[in-house]
Design a protein around this motif. Structure first.
Motif, PDB file in Angstrom:
ATOM      1  N   GLN A   1       0.777  -1.343   0.121  1.00 25.91           N
ATOM      2  CA  GLN A   1       0.006   0.071  -0.174  1.00 25.91           C
ATOM      3  C   GLN A   1       0.949   0.680  -0.657  1.00 25.91           C
ATOM      4  O   GLN A   1       1.016   2.264  -0.784  1.00 25.91           O
ATOM      5  CB  GLN A   1      -0.784  -0.315   1.033  1.00 25.91           C
ATOM      6  N   ILE A   2       1.604   1.175   0.209  1.00 26.52           N
ATOM      7  CA  ILE A   2       2.963   2.344   0.712  1.00 26.52           C
ATOM      8  C   ILE A   2       3.370   2.528  -1.204  1.00 26.52           C
ATOM      9  O   ILE A   2       3.635   3.723  -0.943  1.00 26.52           O
ATOM     10  CB  ILE A   2       3.935   2.150   1.710  1.00 26.52           C
ATOM     11  N   ASP A   3       3.514   1.471  -1.173  1.00 28.73           N
ATOM     12  CA  ASP A   3       4.659   1.398  -2.494  1.00 28.73           C
ATOM     13  C   ASP A   3       3.576   2.006  -3.926  1.00 28.73           C
ATOM     14  O   ASP A   3       3.887   2.579  -4.158  1.00 28.73           O
ATOM     15  CB  ASP A   3       4.945   0.213  -3.030  1.00 28.73           C
TER      16      ASP A   3
ATOM     17  N   HIS B   1       0.188  14.054   4.489  1.00 31.52           N
ATOM     18  CA  HIS B   1       0.658  13.645   5.879  1.00 31.52           C
ATOM     19  C   HIS B   1       0.371  12.322   6.436  1.00 31.52           C
ATOM     20  O   HIS B   1      -0.602  11.595   5.808  1.00 31.52           O
ATOM     21  CB  HIS B   1      -1.035  14.428   6.181  1.00 31.52           C
ATOM     22  N   LEU B   2       1.662  12.022   6.456  1.00 29.96           N
ATOM     23  CA  LEU B   2       1.910   9.917   7.233  1.00 29.96           C
ATOM     24  C   LEU B   2       1.654  10.427   8.809  1.00 29.96           C
ATOM     25  O   LEU B   2       2.589  10.740   8.970  1.00 29.96           O
ATOM     26  CB  LEU B   2       3.454  10.114   6.648  1.00 29.96           C
ATOM     27  N   ALA B   3       0.957   9.386   9.433  1.00 32.15           N
ATOM     28  CA  ALA B   3       0.486   8.584  10.122  1.00 32.15           C
ATOM     29  C   ALA B   3       1.714   7.287  10.162  1.00 32.15           C
ATOM     30  O   ALA B   3       1.270   6.602   9.789  1.00 32.15           O
ATOM     31  CB  ALA B   3      -0.656   8.615  10.461  1.00 32.15           C
ATOM     32  N   VAL B   4       2.312   7.362  11.353  1.00 35.85           N
ATOM     33  CA  VAL B   4       3.524   6.078  11.515  1.00 35.85           C
ATOM     34  C   VAL B   4       3.286   6.015  13.253  1.00 35.85           C
ATOM     35  O   VAL B   4       3.277   6.625  13.971  1.00 35.85           O
ATOM     36  CB  VAL B   4       4.388   6.411  11.543  1.00 35.85           C
TER      37      VAL B   4
ATOM     38  N   GLY C   1       9.327   7.191  -1.671  1.00 44.11           N
ATOM     39  CA  GLY C   1       8.913   6.963  -2.390  1.00 44.11           C
ATOM     40  C   GLY C   1       7.840   8.060  -2.620  1.00 44.11           C
ATOM     41  O   GLY C   1       6.941   8.535  -3.672  1.00 44.11           O
ATOM     42  N   ALA C   2       8.238   9.016  -1.398  1.00 41.02           N
ATOM     43  CA  ALA C   2       6.689  10.374  -1.780  1.00 41.02           C
ATOM     44  C   ALA C   2       7.525  11.343  -1.398  1.00 41.02           C
ATOM     45  O   ALA C   2       7.562  11.962  -0.072  1.00 41.02           O
ATOM     46  CB  ALA C   2       5.780   9.310  -0.218  1.00 41.02           C
ATOM     47  N   SER C   3       7.980  12.241  -2.378  1.00 36.17           N
ATOM     48  CA  SER C   3       8.456  13.322  -2.165  1.00 36.17           C
ATOM     49  C   SER C   3       7.946  14.943  -1.508  1.00 36.17           C
ATOM     50  O   SER C   3       7.934  15.315  -0.803  1.00 36.17           O
ATOM     51  CB  SER C   3       9.200  13.759  -3.183  1.00 36.17           C
TER      52      SER C   3
END
Length: 335
Positions: free
Chosen positions: A32-34, A41-44, A92-94
């Motif tokens: 899913q990330i790829d 906005h990235l939640a970790v 993979g997400a600039s």
């Protein structure tokens, strides 16, 4: 001949395990990330982020800002695995502008120690996502390091939890025959999550005192640094806790002192500390003592979006690394 037969059985068993594990939770998350595009906005984090952060509600609540949120939370993961997941997502997400990292209790200062037996279930992602990073980050003894290097190539070790989970499920079902139903949610038995809490307020206070003498765990420091290197801001969120956890543990003066210690550590890394532990007051909005229900997650995600919209992030004039502004809201938000 018997040795050849045994070897053939082992090879076949490993191939079967590899096939069965192709859709394990960590592997699904990595796919899913790829496949994600335009994430801003990235939640970790662990299962608290996975269960509590609703990207669609967050996106809608950030309007009219053009936002694409992604939930990269992985249940039962540690800070080292979360670091590797963040690095994979940032690679993979600039477009990522903000990293939201959720935690509870002593997660920010706990050392990244591990034994080989700890790397099971979702934590087994360390074997195949970035083994080099795992070996650099984990505090392992020499024998565990050697075994890690060897056994990471053996599917029946890496993905042993897939088989064990099925056996454990059968064992529990048999053990519950004739007994009253056990309360469960999507993560398992509700009672099991109470085991993640301290056994008593006194024990919790003692852990707070130890934590006040510790710095941020190195994987957490690296997560902040990696996000900054990609031009993203970081918000460290003290996740909502059940009223029981609030009254028994977070109401202690020792936790207030430990939290203030965390604020200073986070501020020194030019990140923002956001206290959301008391945002959800209704116990019915919790699936257990740690995780929110879907409706609770929606409420939390809406409030989180509102707070983030209020934050005024600015670049560090002394260098290229971004930092929050010196305003109280951006530096340390308590409500």
């Amino acid at each position: 001949m018997s040795l050849g037969l045994a070897a053939g059985i082992l090879v076949a068993f490993n191939l079967i395990v590899r096939h069965v594990a192709r859709n394990s939770v960590p592997r699904q998350l990595l796919r899913q990330i790829d496949a994600a595009r335009g994430v801003t906005h990235l939640a970790v984090g662990n299962s608290l982020i996975f269960s509590d952060f609703d990207p669609s509600v967050f996106d809608a609540s950030m309007a009219p800002q053009p936002v694409v949120a992604f939930n990269a939370g992985l249940g039962a993961s540690g800070t080292v695995e979360q670091l590797m997941i963040l690095q994979r997502a940032l690679r993979g997400a600039s477009t990522v502008k903000l990293v939201i990292y959720g935690f509870f209790d002593f997660q920010l200062t706990d050392p990244p120690s591990a034994t080989l037996s700890d790397l099971i279930g979702n934590r087994a992602v360390a074997f195949y996502l970035d083994p080099g990073q795992a070996l650099r980050s984990y505090q392992m003894n020499p024998s565990d390091r050697l075994e890690f290097e060897i056994l990471r190539h053996v599917p029946m070790v890496v993905d042993r939890a897939g088989i064990w989970a099925k056996v454990e499920r059968i064992r529990r079902e048999m053990g519950e025959v004739g007994m009253p139903p056990v309360e469960t949610n999507r993560f398992g038995r509700v009672a099991d999550f109470a085991l993640l809490e301290a056994r008593s307020p006194a024990e919790f206070a003692s852990q707070c005192e130890l934590g006040q003498r510790a710095g941020l765990s190195q994987p957490v420091v690296e997560m902040i640094a990696d996000a900054h290197a990609r031009g993203a801001q970081v918000v460290i969120v003290e996740m909502p806790m059940h009223p029981y956890h609030q009254s028994h543990f977070y109401a202690l003066g020792a936790w207030d002192k430990y939290r203030e210690h965390l604020r200073k550590l986070v501020d020194a890394q030019h990140a923002t500390y956001l206290n959301a532990d008391d945002w959800i007051e209704d116990p019915n909005e919790f699936a257990d003592h740690l995780h929110l229900t879907p409706s609770g997650a929606q409420d939390f995600s809406r409030r989180l979006a509102v707070k983030i919209r209020e934050m005024d992030f600015k670049s560090d004039t002394a260098g290229d690394r971004p930092k929050s502004s010196s305003s109280p809201i951006a530096k340390s938000v308590s409500q």
